[in-house]
Design a protein around this motif. Structure first.
Motif, PDB file in Angstrom:
ATOM      1  N   LEU A   9     138.466  23.985  90.026  1.00 32.79           N
ATOM      2  CA  LEU A   9     138.467  25.367  89.090  1.00 32.79           C
ATOM      3  C   LEU A   9     137.898  25.430  88.052  1.00 32.79           C
ATOM      4  O   LEU A   9     138.699  24.427  87.266  1.00 32.79           O
ATOM      5  CB  LEU A   9     139.585  26.063  89.746  1.00 32.79           C
ATOM      6  N   THR A  10     136.801  25.823  87.402  1.00 33.85           N
ATOM      7  CA  THR A  10     136.564  25.443  86.100  1.00 33.85           C
ATOM      8  C   THR A  10     136.734  26.596  85.325  1.00 33.85           C
ATOM      9  O   THR A  10     137.418  27.284  85.372  1.00 33.85           O
ATOM     10  CB  THR A  10     135.402  25.247  85.876  1.00 33.85           C
ATOM     11  N   GLY A  11     136.960  25.933  83.574  1.00 38.43           N
ATOM     12  CA  GLY A  11     137.739  27.767  83.080  1.00 38.43           C
ATOM     13  C   GLY A  11     139.160  26.896  83.446  1.00 38.43           C
ATOM     14  O   GLY A  11     139.762  28.392  82.849  1.00 38.43           O
ATOM     15  N   ALA A  12     140.046  26.465  83.835  1.00 35.99           N
ATOM     16  CA  ALA A  12     141.534  26.398  84.252  1.00 35.99           C
ATOM     17  C   ALA A  12     142.430  26.642  82.561  1.00 35.99           C
ATOM     18  O   ALA A  12     143.264  26.635  82.581  1.00 35.99           O
ATOM     19  CB  ALA A  12     141.860  25.908  84.964  1.00 35.99           C
ATOM     20  N   SER A  13     141.638  26.099  81.028  1.00 35.80           N
ATOM     21  CA  SER A  13     142.236  25.894  80.381  1.00 35.80           C
ATOM     22  C   SER A  13     143.047  27.149  79.142  1.00 35.80           C
ATOM     23  O   SER A  13     144.158  27.037  78.742  1.00 35.80           O
ATOM     24  CB  SER A  13     142.087  25.262  79.302  1.00 35.80           C
ATOM     25  N   ILE A  16     141.616  33.579  82.484  1.00 31.04           N
ATOM     26  CA  ILE A  16     141.512  34.287  83.708  1.00 31.04           C
ATOM     27  C   ILE A  16     141.820  33.105  85.054  1.00 31.04           C
ATOM     28  O   ILE A  16     142.938  33.392  85.950  1.00 31.04           O
ATOM     29  CB  ILE A  16     140.076  34.928  84.225  1.00 31.04           C
ATOM     30  N   GLY A  17     141.128  31.986  84.153  1.00 33.44           N
ATOM     31  CA  GLY A  17     141.471  30.586  85.228  1.00 33.44           C
ATOM     32  C   GLY A  17     142.725  30.067  85.329  1.00 33.44           C
ATOM     33  O   GLY A  17     143.540  29.773  86.018  1.00 33.44           O
ATOM     34  N   GLN A  18     143.737  30.186  84.080  1.00 32.37           N
ATOM     35  CA  GLN A  18     144.446  29.421  83.840  1.00 32.37           C
ATOM     36  C   GLN A  18     145.446  30.324  85.147  1.00 32.37           C
ATOM     37  O   GLN A  18     145.767  29.249  85.327  1.00 32.37           O
ATOM     38  CB  GLN A  18     145.181  29.719  82.222  1.00 32.37           C
ATOM     39  N   SER A  19     144.979  31.629  84.743  1.00 28.59           N
ATOM     40  CA  SER A  19     145.930  32.606  85.749  1.00 28.59           C
ATOM     41  C   SER A  19     145.547  31.977  87.353  1.00 28.59           C
ATOM     42  O   SER A  19     146.671  31.966  87.807  1.00 28.59           O
ATOM     43  CB  SER A  19     144.954  33.638  85.751  1.00 28.59           C
ATOM     44  N   ILE A  20     144.151  31.390  87.003  1.00 25.68           N
ATOM     45  CA  ILE A  20     143.689  31.728  88.860  1.00 25.68           C
ATOM     46  C   ILE A  20     144.557  30.097  89.109  1.00 25.68           C
ATOM     47  O   ILE A  20     145.064  30.272  90.504  1.00 25.68           O
ATOM     48  CB  ILE A  20     142.237  31.572  89.055  1.00 25.68           C
ATOM     49  N   ALA A  21     144.349  28.932  88.729  1.00 22.98           N
ATOM     50  CA  ALA A  21     145.229  27.996  88.615  1.00 22.98           C
ATOM     51  C   ALA A  21     146.207  28.143  89.069  1.00 22.98           C
ATOM     52  O   ALA A  21     147.289  26.709  89.802  1.00 22.98           O
ATOM     53  CB  ALA A  21     145.027  26.534  87.429  1.00 22.98           C
ATOM     54  N   GLU A  22     147.096  28.957  88.173  1.00 23.38           N
ATOM     55  CA  GLU A  22     148.968  29.022  88.642  1.00 23.38           C
ATOM     56  C   GLU A  22     149.257  29.269  90.007  1.00 23.38           C
ATOM     57  O   GLU A  22     149.649  29.247  90.150  1.00 23.38           O
ATOM     58  CB  GLU A  22     149.672  29.986  87.689  1.00 23.38           C
ATOM     59  N   GLN A  23     148.202  30.664  90.308  1.00 24.38           N
ATOM     60  CA  GLN A  23     148.873  31.432  91.199  1.00 24.38           C
ATOM     61  C   GLN A  23     148.141  30.472  92.315  1.00 24.38           C
ATOM     62  O   GLN A  23     149.017  30.893  93.611  1.00 24.38           O
ATOM     63  CB  GLN A  23     148.009  32.927  91.539  1.00 24.38           C
ATOM     64  N   LEU A  24     146.868  29.900  92.581  1.00 18.02           N
ATOM     65  CA  LEU A  24     146.787  29.087  93.842  1.00 18.02           C
ATOM     66  C   LEU A  24     147.536  27.715  93.745  1.00 18.02           C
ATOM     67  O   LEU A  24     148.099  27.605  94.533  1.00 18.02           O
ATOM     68  CB  LEU A  24     145.311  28.312  93.451  1.00 18.02           C
TER      69      LEU A  24
END
Ligand SMILES: NC(=O)c1ccc[n+]([C@@H]2O[C@H](COP(=O)([O-])OP(=O)(O)OC[C@H]3O[C@@H](n4cnc5c(N)ncnc54)[C@H](OP(=O)(O)O)[C@@H]3O)[C@@H](O)[C@H]2O)c1
Length: 257
Positions: A9-13, A16-24
């Protein structure tokens, strides 16, 4: 939990990316997280021990992105999903039209994404039910003022992913193109214009993940906003122009002062 996936996942900092990372991560998946800022990535990893691979990178640096691919290969040997979400936005000031700004936006949003695709593809070919995900924008449905650089970069993303989908089908790599409307993130925090039907980043992430899980070709939201933009974009040019012209800002007329 759904079957554990190996995800880049890029843009995880942030946003949207941070929220995607948390949920995954909550779903129990393994996630390699990338962005330039290492601290927020490391904070994610600390919250989900053993699940997060911290791989900070500037995606405009082709060699560094290749190294990220090598590190994922060494860790997992393959990728099931690559979610290429990282991106940037700058607006055009028509009185100070600046090609360097276009270069910055294109370099990050288009060339940076292409470099990530280069690193991800060999790993996706070895993945299980692999899927390549690109994040474009709803701005591609209707040209809007001041968005010439950002919108052009996202139009390139749309074509890029839709074209690649045709070529990747032979390897059974699915492609999802995400086109968000306005989402409350650091990227939009400085916008000084109305952002109708804005959603928060957690809701956006949930919609995106659900769409990817369902193997959707296109994920665009929120529905009513997308419908209006698509309708405006499909009007005869003269009508579309009349409707959207009012959103342009008067030039500061610097050359006359
Ligand atoms: N928010 C919206 O309304 C909206 C609407 C449509 C589309 N989008 C798209 O959604 C995606 C995520 O945006 P967001 O709203 O969540 O914005 P954001 O909070 O600013 O997140 C952007 C992410 O991209 C990373 N990034 C930017 N340039 C990078 C580079 N050169 N190398 C590596 N990482 C880089 C940033 O991390 P670092 O700064 O740490 O590098 C950050 O993690 C973007 O592609 C954006 O265009 C957003």
């Amino acid at each position: 939990m759904s079957t554990q996936k190996r995800i880049w996942l890029t843009g995880a900092s942030s946003g949207i990316g941070q929220s995607i990372a948390e949920q995954l991560a909550i779903e129990g998946h393994l996630i390699a997280v990338s962005a330039r800022r290492e601290d927020p990535l490391q904070q994610l990893a600390d919250r989900f021990p053993g699940q997060i691979l911290v791989l900070p990178v500037d995606m405009t640096d082709a060699d560094a992105v290749r190294q990220v691919g090598v590190r994922i290969e060494n860790a997992w040997g393959a990728l099931d999903w690559a979610i290429l979400n990282a991106g940037t936005c700058e607006y055009v000031d028509i009185a100070e039209f600046e090609s360097a700004m276009f270069q910055r936006v294109m370099q990050a949003n288009v060339q940076g994404t292409v470099q990530c695709i280069e690193a991800a593809l060999p790993l996706l070919r070895k993945g299980t039910q692999p899927r390549l995900v690109g994040v474009g924008s709803s701005v591609t449905f209707c040209p809007l003022p001041r968005a010439a650089a950002y919108g052009a970069s996202k139009a390139a993303i749309r074509y890029l992913f839709q074209s690649l989908e045709l070529d990747l089908a032979q390897w059974n790599i699915g492609v999802t193109l995400v086109s968000p409307g306005f989402v409350e993130t650091p990227l939009t925090a400085g916008n000084d214009f109305p952002m109708p039907m804005q959603v928060n980043s957690d809701d956006a992430a949930a919609i995106i993940i659900k769409g990817i899980e369902k193997g959707k070709r296109e994920v665009s939201f929120p529905g009513p906003f997308i419908t209006v933009l698509k309708l405006m974009g499909s009007l005869p040019n003269r009508l579309r122009f009349a409707l959207t012209k009012g959103m342009a800002r008067p030039a500061s007329n610097k050359e006359a002062s």
